[in-house]
Motif scaffolding. Structure first.
Motif, PDB file in Angstrom:
ATOM      1  N   GLY A  89       0.790  -1.230   0.000  1.00 45.29           N
ATOM      2  CA  GLY A  89       0.000   0.000   0.000  1.00 45.29           C
ATOM      3  C   GLY A  89       0.818   1.273   0.000  1.00 45.29           C
ATOM      4  N   ALA A  90       2.135   1.152  -0.152  1.00 43.72           N
ATOM      5  CA  ALA A  90       2.947   2.374  -0.190  1.00 43.72           C
ATOM      6  C   ALA A  90       2.833   3.002  -1.565  1.00 43.72           C
ATOM      7  N   LYS A  91       2.721   4.298  -1.601  1.00 46.10           N
ATOM      8  CA  LYS A  91       2.764   4.982  -2.898  1.00 46.10           C
ATOM      9  C   LYS A  91       3.126   6.437  -2.713  1.00 46.10           C
ATOM     10  N   GLY A  92       3.343   7.091  -3.845  1.00 45.29           N
ATOM     11  CA  GLY A  92       3.617   8.527  -3.817  1.00 45.29           C
ATOM     12  C   GLY A  92       4.849   8.871  -2.999  1.00 45.29           C
ATOM     13  N   LEU A  93       4.715   9.937  -2.210  1.00 49.53           N
ATOM     14  CA  LEU A  93       5.860  10.454  -1.460  1.00 49.53           C
ATOM     15  C   LEU A  93       6.382   9.449  -0.450  1.00 49.53           C
ATOM     16  N   LYS A  94       5.474   8.703   0.134  1.00 56.01           N
ATOM     17  CA  LYS A  94       5.885   7.720   1.140  1.00 56.01           C
ATOM     18  C   LYS A  94       6.794   6.675   0.515  1.00 56.01           C
ATOM     19  N   MET A  95       6.368   6.196  -0.638  1.00 59.24           N
ATOM     20  CA  MET A  95       7.177   5.242  -1.384  1.00 59.24           C
ATOM     21  C   MET A  95       8.529   5.847  -1.719  1.00 59.24           C
ATOM     22  N   LEU A  96       8.511   7.081  -2.194  1.00 53.91           N
ATOM     23  CA  LEU A  96       9.743   7.761  -2.583  1.00 53.91           C
ATOM     24  C   LEU A  96      10.702   7.820  -1.399  1.00 53.91           C
ATOM     25  N   TRP A  97      10.195   8.267  -0.268  1.00 52.33           N
ATOM     26  CA  TRP A  97      11.044   8.534   0.889  1.00 52.33           C
ATOM     27  C   TRP A  97      11.557   7.252   1.548  1.00 52.33           C
ATOM     28  N   TYR A  98      10.694   6.242   1.670  1.00 54.52           N
ATOM     29  CA  TYR A  98      11.083   5.056   2.431  1.00 54.52           C
ATOM     30  C   TYR A  98      11.652   3.930   1.574  1.00 54.52           C
ATOM     31  N   VAL A  99      11.333   3.916   0.299  1.00 49.94           N
ATOM     32  CA  VAL A  99      11.783   2.797  -0.529  1.00 49.94           C
ATOM     33  C   VAL A  99      12.800   3.242  -1.584  1.00 49.94           C
ATOM     34  N   ILE A 100      12.502   4.338  -2.262  1.00 52.27           N
ATOM     35  CA  ILE A 100      13.349   4.734  -3.396  1.00 52.27           C
ATOM     36  C   ILE A 100      14.606   5.462  -2.930  1.00 52.27           C
ATOM     37  N   VAL A 101      14.422   6.508  -2.132  1.00 52.66           N
ATOM     38  CA  VAL A 101      15.576   7.332  -1.730  1.00 52.66           C
ATOM     39  C   VAL A 101      16.667   6.503  -1.032  1.00 52.66           C
ATOM     40  N   PRO A 102      16.317   5.591  -0.129  1.00 47.36           N
ATOM     41  CA  PRO A 102      17.401   4.785   0.457  1.00 47.36           C
ATOM     42  C   PRO A 102      18.187   3.996  -0.585  1.00 47.36           C
ATOM     43  N   GLN A 103      17.510   3.540  -1.629  1.00 46.24           N
ATOM     44  CA  GLN A 103      18.221   2.792  -2.669  1.00 46.24           C
ATOM     45  C   GLN A 103      19.076   3.700  -3.536  1.00 46.24           C
ATOM     46  N   LEU A 104      18.796   5.004  -3.479  1.00 50.65           N
ATOM     47  CA  LEU A 104      19.561   5.942  -4.301  1.00 50.65           C
ATOM     48  C   LEU A 104      20.777   6.489  -3.562  1.00 50.65           C
ATOM     49  N   ARG A 105      21.055   5.940  -2.403  1.00 54.43           N
ATOM     50  CA  ARG A 105      22.139   6.479  -1.562  1.00 54.43           C
ATOM     51  C   ARG A 105      23.456   6.737  -2.287  1.00 54.43           C
ATOM     52  N   PRO A 106      23.966   5.769  -3.071  1.00 59.17           N
ATOM     53  CA  PRO A 106      25.242   6.039  -3.746  1.00 59.17           C
ATOM     54  C   PRO A 106      25.163   7.261  -4.665  1.00 59.17           C
ATOM     55  N   ALA A 107      24.052   7.378  -5.394  1.00 61.91           N
ATOM     56  CA  ALA A 107      23.895   8.529  -6.287  1.00 61.91           C
ATOM     57  C   ALA A 107      23.855   9.825  -5.475  1.00 61.91           C
ATOM     58  N   THR A 108      23.143   9.782  -4.343  1.00 64.61           N
ATOM     59  CA  THR A 108      23.053  10.976  -3.516  1.00 64.61           C
ATOM     60  C   THR A 108      24.421  11.377  -2.987  1.00 64.61           C
ATOM     61  N   PHE A 109      25.208  10.382  -2.608  1.00 62.21           N
ATOM     62  CA  PHE A 109      26.545  10.686  -2.091  1.00 62.21           C
ATOM     63  C   PHE A 109      27.377  11.415  -3.142  1.00 62.21           C
TER      64      PHE A 109
END
Lengths: 307, 282
Positions: free
Chosen positions: A206-226
């Motif tokens: 049931g995750a979607k939108g911003l919640k999905m972005l913040w809790y699922v996507i952004v953590p996986q983007l960590r190397p790119a963010t670094f």
């Protein structure tokens, strides 16, 4: 396999043969390390040293102890440059969320999207000199597009680059343009590698939108963010080209940053104050050193896990 | 995939999206589009105040012709080529070797040397400015392309070595071990085993360094002056001083100056992006 086709013996004398494992890296490293020491590491030390001298670049340098640093403390222009550097540092970081937003916007599979992505990336490839020129026309009070738009909506003219309180922000916006493009490309690559199964699983939960972005996507983007963080910080502290092209530090020196002020002091027509310039550079270097230490520490943590 | 593929949402939204993307792109590139339009305008458009309207006549050939045949621009461009190409070759060659040494061998101080390259690469240019300028003067290389090339090679070696070393680390180590068991000399391992595998990294670095050096402005100003050695980024400022308020010519000049890295990017896009985003994915 490539190695089966190669000759096996190379007739090297015994001593070299025995110590080959130790000698080889030294020889491979020698040219690169020498060059780097000569042109990068040694000059850093020289700058530190020079910051304790008074020198016009021609005569004999005169040792003055910490005089240059004492003078810095009371230098109004130095203070302004410091504040501007801080503005650059903080506002430049906006390139990271902006880049992520554009990357999310473009992360679709429609016709022509590849071309769109590379055109969005375009500003990064262009020299900052051209970016500066383009934006100074954009801000121009007599014909600039910005004022055309403002007057269309009934606002008065805004002389962004002539207003001491706006000028730094105006230049930062120009700098954000290519920097956002860079962060965008980092995130597009990162999004490509996001684990689709995790996304699906989160969707089922049931995750979607911003919640999905913040809790699922952004953590996986960590190397790119670094990486985005590293390049943006460095870009902010190196800002020189845009200021030099757009305002040359003006009006009344209100858009200077440390890197520009240092250049002005050391090499401008107002006299060559190499020692004082070096002292400014040392301050800039020490600020950067905080970040460099953090970057290296992060990389070291990674390395420990590796081979 | 995130966000949810547009094909899975309503057709209306999909159609809106298809229309939205080009509009956003035009908005994003508006400053550049303006310059491109400027560069084909006749000069009367600027005296009559027709800045943002449609060009009253197409003067592209005249404007670009002037840039190429009646200014120092070709010299600046050629200087840029003579500075950029040797730098790319030098930095890539040095970093291939250094990256190989750091990536393949275990020895004391390996990580220390590696971090020296990484840290040096992050240093603000300004702390190098006075000593490097002095050094270049002492070597008699001030205001020469050679002086600029030597410094660029040294400085870019930092970034390139970081890149190469990480790339070599990701190669299958068994290949090198197998070659060693066969008794192959180390330099042969470098030349015949590792180097062929590094082709993608070499391509990526070459286009990246090409763009960085072509667009360098700071060192061009610090180490050179005058049309005999200045690259195009520095040249464009004197070009603009010469044609002050001649916006059509300044635009054409800027586009010419910006074109080579843009062409490089479009031709070598895959390598370019692979280079920029190395490490962005684990």
């Amino acid at each position: 396999m490539a190695d089966t086709t190669m000759p096996q013996s190379d007739g090297a004398p015994g001593w070299i043969r025995r110590n080959r494992q130790a000698l080889a890296p030294a020889l491979f490293l020698l040219p690169g390390v020498l060059f780097f020491l000569f042109y990068v590491i040694f000059p850093i030390w020289q700058s530190f040293n020079l910051s304790f001298y008074r020198w016009d670049g021609l005569g004999e340098p005169v040792y003055v102890g910490v005089e240059n640093y004492v003078e810095l403390m009371d230098d109004r222009a130095f203070e302004v440059s410091m504040w501007n550097n801080l503005k650059w540092l903080l506002l430049y970081l906006l390139a990271i969320p902006a880049g992520l937003a554009i990357a999310l916007f473009l992360n679709q599979n429609v016709t022509g999207i590849r071309l769109y992505k590379s055109l969005f990336f375009f500003p990064f490839v262009i020299s900052q000199v051209v970016v500066g020129l383009v934006f100074s026309w954009f801000y121009d009070p007599t014909f600039g597009l910005l004022n055309q738009i403002l007057s269309f909506f009934g606002f008065g003219t805004l002389n962004v680059l002539g207003d001491p309180s706006l000028v730094t922000y105006g230049i930062i916006i120009a700098g954000l343009w290519p920097q956002t493009a860079y962060c965008m490309i980092l995130y597009l690559t990162g999004l490509n590698a996001v684990d689709p199964e995790q996304v699906e699983a989160a969707r089922l939960d049931g995750a979607k939108g911003l919640k999905m972005l913040w809790y699922v996507i952004v953590p996986q983007l960590r190397p790119a963010t670094f990486i985005a963080f590293v390049v943006t910080i460095i870009g902010a502290l190196r800002s020189f080209d845009l200021i030099s092209i757009m305002t040359n530090g003006g009006p009344f020196g209100s858009s200077r940053v440390l890197s520009f002020y240092m250049f002005e002091k050391a090499l401008s027509e107002y006299g060559f104050r190499m020692g004082y310039g070096a002292a400014i550079a040392v301050v800039l270097f020490l600020i950067m050193l905080l970040f460099i230490a953090y970057f290296l520490w992060s990389m070291y943590q990674e390395e420990k896990g590796g081979r | 995939m995130f966000p949810r593929p547009i094909q899975k949402s309503s057709p209306a939204w999909a159609a809106t999206y298809q229309a939205l993307v080009p509009m956003a792109l035009i908005l994003w590139l508006l400053p550049l589009i303006a310059v491109a339009v400027f560069s084909v305008k006749p000069d009367v458009d600027f005296t009559t105040g027709n800045y943002w309207g449609w060009p009253s006549a197409f003067k592209g050939f005249e404007n670009y012709g002037k840039v190429f045949f009646a200014s120092d621009m070709p010299r600046y461009l050629w200087n840029s080529v003579l500075i950029t190409v040797p730098t790319v070759i030098g930095a890539v060659a040095l970093s291939c070797m250094a990256g190989f040494a750091l990536g393949v061998y275990k020895f004391r101080g390996n990580l220390l040397l590696f971090f020296m390259f990484v840290a040096g690469n992050f240093v603000p240019f300004q702390i190098l400015m006075v000593p490097v300028r002095d050094l270049t003067l002492d070597l008699g290389l001030y205001n020469t392309k050679t002086g600029l090339v030597l410094f660029h090679v040294a400085f870019q070696t930092g970034f390139c070595t970081l890149f190469m070393r990480n790339f070599i680390r990701a190669l299958p180590f068994e290949l090198i071990e197998a070659a060693r068991v066969e008794g192959v000399a180390e330099w042969r391992i470098f030349w015949f085993v590792v180097l062929p595998l590094m082709k993608p990294a070499i391509a990526a670095l070459s286009v990246l360094i090409f763009t960085f050096i072509w667009n360098d402005y700071f060192w061009a100003v610090v180490l050179t002056q005058g049309a005999e050695s200045q690259p195009v980024t520095a040249g464009i400022t004197s070009f603009n001083a010469q044609y002050r308020a001649a916006y059509h010519l300044m635009s054409a000049g800027s586009i010419v100056a910006a074109l080579p890295p843009v062409a490089m990017f479009f031709l070598m896009q895959r390598h370019f992006i692979a280079g920029l985003t190395l490490g962005a994915v684990k």
